[in-house]
Design a protein around this motif. Structure first.
Motif, PDB file in Angstrom:
ATOM      1  N   ILE A  17      -1.069   1.323  -4.340  1.00 26.20           N
ATOM      2  CA  ILE A  17      -2.588   1.327  -4.673  1.00 26.20           C
ATOM      3  C   ILE A  17      -2.817   1.279  -6.374  1.00 26.20           C
ATOM      4  O   ILE A  17      -3.564   0.506  -6.766  1.00 26.20           O
ATOM      5  N   ALA A  18      -2.069   2.033  -7.031  1.00 25.91           N
ATOM      6  CA  ALA A  18      -2.137   2.326  -8.464  1.00 25.91           C
ATOM      7  C   ALA A  18      -2.075   0.864  -9.036  1.00 25.91           C
ATOM      8  O   ALA A  18      -2.461   0.449  -9.921  1.00 25.91           O
ATOM      9  N   ILE A  19      -0.807   0.145  -8.515  1.00 26.79           N
ATOM     10  CA  ILE A  19      -0.343  -1.012  -9.138  1.00 26.79           C
ATOM     11  C   ILE A  19      -1.673  -2.020  -8.732  1.00 26.79           C
ATOM     12  O   ILE A  19      -1.976  -2.891  -9.726  1.00 26.79           O
ATOM     13  N   GLN A  20      -1.895  -2.066  -7.700  1.00 24.14           N
ATOM     14  CA  GLN A  20      -3.023  -3.133  -6.994  1.00 24.14           C
ATOM     15  C   GLN A  20      -4.318  -3.071  -8.105  1.00 24.14           C
ATOM     16  O   GLN A  20      -4.741  -4.049  -8.502  1.00 24.14           O
ATOM     17  N   LYS A  21      -4.686  -1.665  -8.425  1.00 23.21           N
ATOM     18  CA  LYS A  21      -5.807  -1.609  -9.182  1.00 23.21           C
ATOM     19  C   LYS A  21      -5.667  -2.041 -10.703  1.00 23.21           C
ATOM     20  O   LYS A  21      -6.662  -2.251 -11.456  1.00 23.21           O
ATOM     21  N   ASP A  22      -4.404  -1.831 -11.053  1.00 20.20           N
ATOM     22  CA  ASP A  22      -4.085  -2.137 -12.467  1.00 20.20           C
ATOM     23  C   ASP A  22      -3.943  -3.733 -12.599  1.00 20.20           C
ATOM     24  O   ASP A  22      -4.610  -4.332 -13.736  1.00 20.20           O
ATOM     25  N   LEU A  23      -3.446  -4.363 -11.636  1.00 17.37           N
ATOM     26  CA  LEU A  23      -3.242  -5.874 -11.548  1.00 17.37           C
ATOM     27  C   LEU A  23      -4.309  -6.643 -10.984  1.00 17.37           C
ATOM     28  O   LEU A  23      -4.303  -8.069 -11.132  1.00 17.37           O
ATOM     29  N   ASP A  24      -5.114  -6.182  -9.881  1.00 17.44           N
ATOM     30  CA  ASP A  24      -6.227  -6.654  -9.347  1.00 17.44           C
ATOM     31  C   ASP A  24      -5.517  -7.884  -8.498  1.00 17.44           C
ATOM     32  O   ASP A  24      -6.033  -9.078  -8.632  1.00 17.44           O
ATOM     33  N   VAL A  25      -4.456  -7.583  -7.748  1.00 18.42           N
ATOM     34  CA  VAL A  25      -4.006  -8.430  -6.895  1.00 18.42           C
ATOM     35  C   VAL A  25      -4.167  -8.004  -5.405  1.00 18.42           C
ATOM     36  O   VAL A  25      -4.138  -6.792  -5.174  1.00 18.42           O
ATOM     37  N   LYS A  26      -3.571  -8.757  -4.303  1.00 20.63           N
ATOM     38  CA  LYS A  26      -3.715  -8.638  -2.896  1.00 20.63           C
ATOM     39  C   LYS A  26      -2.538  -8.096  -2.502  1.00 20.63           C
ATOM     40  O   LYS A  26      -2.712  -7.149  -1.833  1.00 20.63           O
ATOM     41  N   SER A  27      -1.355  -8.691  -2.778  1.00 20.69           N
ATOM     42  CA  SER A  27       0.000  -8.368  -2.296  1.00 20.69           C
ATOM     43  C   SER A  27       0.854  -8.159  -3.393  1.00 20.69           C
ATOM     44  O   SER A  27       0.726  -8.401  -4.411  1.00 20.69           O
ATOM     45  N   ILE A  28       1.880  -7.055  -3.155  1.00 22.09           N
ATOM     46  CA  ILE A  28       2.859  -6.821  -4.261  1.00 22.09           C
ATOM     47  C   ILE A  28       3.912  -7.061  -3.438  1.00 22.09           C
ATOM     48  O   ILE A  28       4.445  -6.407  -2.393  1.00 22.09           O
ATOM     49  N   TYR A  29       4.785  -7.643  -4.162  1.00 24.69           N
ATOM     50  CA  TYR A  29       6.266  -7.923  -3.680  1.00 24.69           C
ATOM     51  C   TYR A  29       7.196  -7.054  -4.562  1.00 24.69           C
ATOM     52  O   TYR A  29       7.262  -7.005  -5.749  1.00 24.69           O
ATOM     53  N   SER A  30       8.168  -6.532  -3.951  1.00 28.63           N
ATOM     54  CA  SER A  30       9.325  -5.757  -4.502  1.00 28.63           C
ATOM     55  C   SER A  30      10.710  -6.232  -3.884  1.00 28.63           C
ATOM     56  O   SER A  30      10.847  -6.400  -2.692  1.00 28.63           O
ATOM     57  N   GLY A  31      11.609  -6.423  -4.664  1.00 24.72           N
ATOM     58  CA  GLY A  31      13.017  -6.946  -4.309  1.00 24.72           C
ATOM     59  C   GLY A  31      14.086  -6.037  -4.640  1.00 24.72           C
ATOM     60  O   GLY A  31      14.124  -5.676  -5.872  1.00 24.72           O
ATOM     61  N   ALA A  32      15.238  -6.042  -4.091  1.00 23.79           N
ATOM     62  CA  ALA A  32      16.356  -5.250  -4.294  1.00 23.79           C
ATOM     63  C   ALA A  32      17.660  -5.965  -3.751  1.00 23.79           C
ATOM     64  O   ALA A  32      17.778  -6.190  -2.778  1.00 23.79           O
ATOM     65  N   VAL A  33      18.888  -5.824  -4.570  1.00 18.27           N
ATOM     66  CA  VAL A  33      20.124  -6.337  -4.060  1.00 18.27           C
ATOM     67  C   VAL A  33      20.706  -5.062  -3.267  1.00 18.27           C
ATOM     68  O   VAL A  33      20.853  -4.155  -3.864  1.00 18.27           O
ATOM     69  N   VAL A  34      20.944  -5.328  -2.089  1.00 22.51           N
ATOM     70  CA  VAL A  34      21.517  -4.120  -1.531  1.00 22.51           C
ATOM     71  C   VAL A  34      23.088  -4.458  -1.074  1.00 22.51           C
ATOM     72  O   VAL A  34      23.653  -3.506  -0.653  1.00 22.51           O
TER      73      VAL A  34
END
Length: 208
Positions: A17-34
């Motif tokens: 939610i903090a990232i969304q408010k800072d960037l003003d975007v609807k969706s946030i993507y996160s990725g990692a090599v497992v």
């Protein structure tokens, strides 16, 4: 932005939610090599498994995600060739993961009736729409933003589990609620991405 917000993965809902408010975007993507499986020989290859998660910026919930595998034949056994091969394999895994994510749509609906005495709600979706007994839904309400009255915010008010499913509607048991549940509150299917388990193969079963 993450450095400015002093946020580091893994993210919890408040971080999203903090990232969304800072960037003003609807969706946030996160990725990692497992997982990485590098095999050097006459024909050298590298395989990677990538986990991609998609979050709803308004609520902080994970709403989509996928595991995907990328494979690349290495052009040499040197450090530069191996790093380039891993980068290409990651790009291929990401493309596969995004294809899976784009093809998935979570089931949504609305509360038709809430009966607090027996802790049940009636929802406007049934087996015809893909509802099955045991499916869980988060319950949301749109409210006025307390900081900016000209804006609205989406607030999670509870979670329910489908129990008695008919063709066009279903009853669901209220599992938890924070602000009560009301008629016309909206519903969204709960999405869970399982933990990665290599299983019996080097890169695990069920990877795209």
């Amino acid at each position: 932005s993450l450095r400015k917000l002093a946020i580091r993965p893994p993210f919890d809902p408040a971080d999203i939610i903090a990232i969304q408010k800072d960037l003003d975007v609807k969706s946030i993507y996160s990725g990692a090599v497992v997982a990485v499986d590098e095999r050097l020989g006459q024909v050298s290859t590298v395989r990677v498994v990538l986990r991609v998660e998609v979050y709803d910026g308004a609520t902080g919930d994970m709403v989509n995600g996928a595991y995907a595998e990328g494979v690349e034949t290495l052009k040499g056994a040197g450090t530069a060739e191996r790093e380039a091969g891993r980068a290409t394999a990651i790009d291929r895994a990401l493309a596969k993961a995004l294809t899976v994510i784009d093809a998935r749509t979570l089931l949504t609906g609305a509360v038709l009736q809430y009966t607090p005495t027996n802790n049940l709600i009636l929802i406007n979706r049934g087996s015809r729409n893909g509802v099955k007994a045991g499916m869980e839904f988060d319950v949301f309400r749109v409210k006025m933003d307390p900081i900016n009255p000209n804006k609205s915010v989406v607030v999670k008010v509870g979670r329910v589990k489908a129990s008695d499913v008919a063709v066009d509607e279903a009853y669901a048991t209220v599992m938890e609620t924070t602000n009560g549940i009301s008629n016309h509150d909206s519903l969204r299917e709960v999405f869970r991405l399982p933990s990665y388990n290599p299983g019996t193969s080097p890169l695990g079963p069920g990877v795209e």
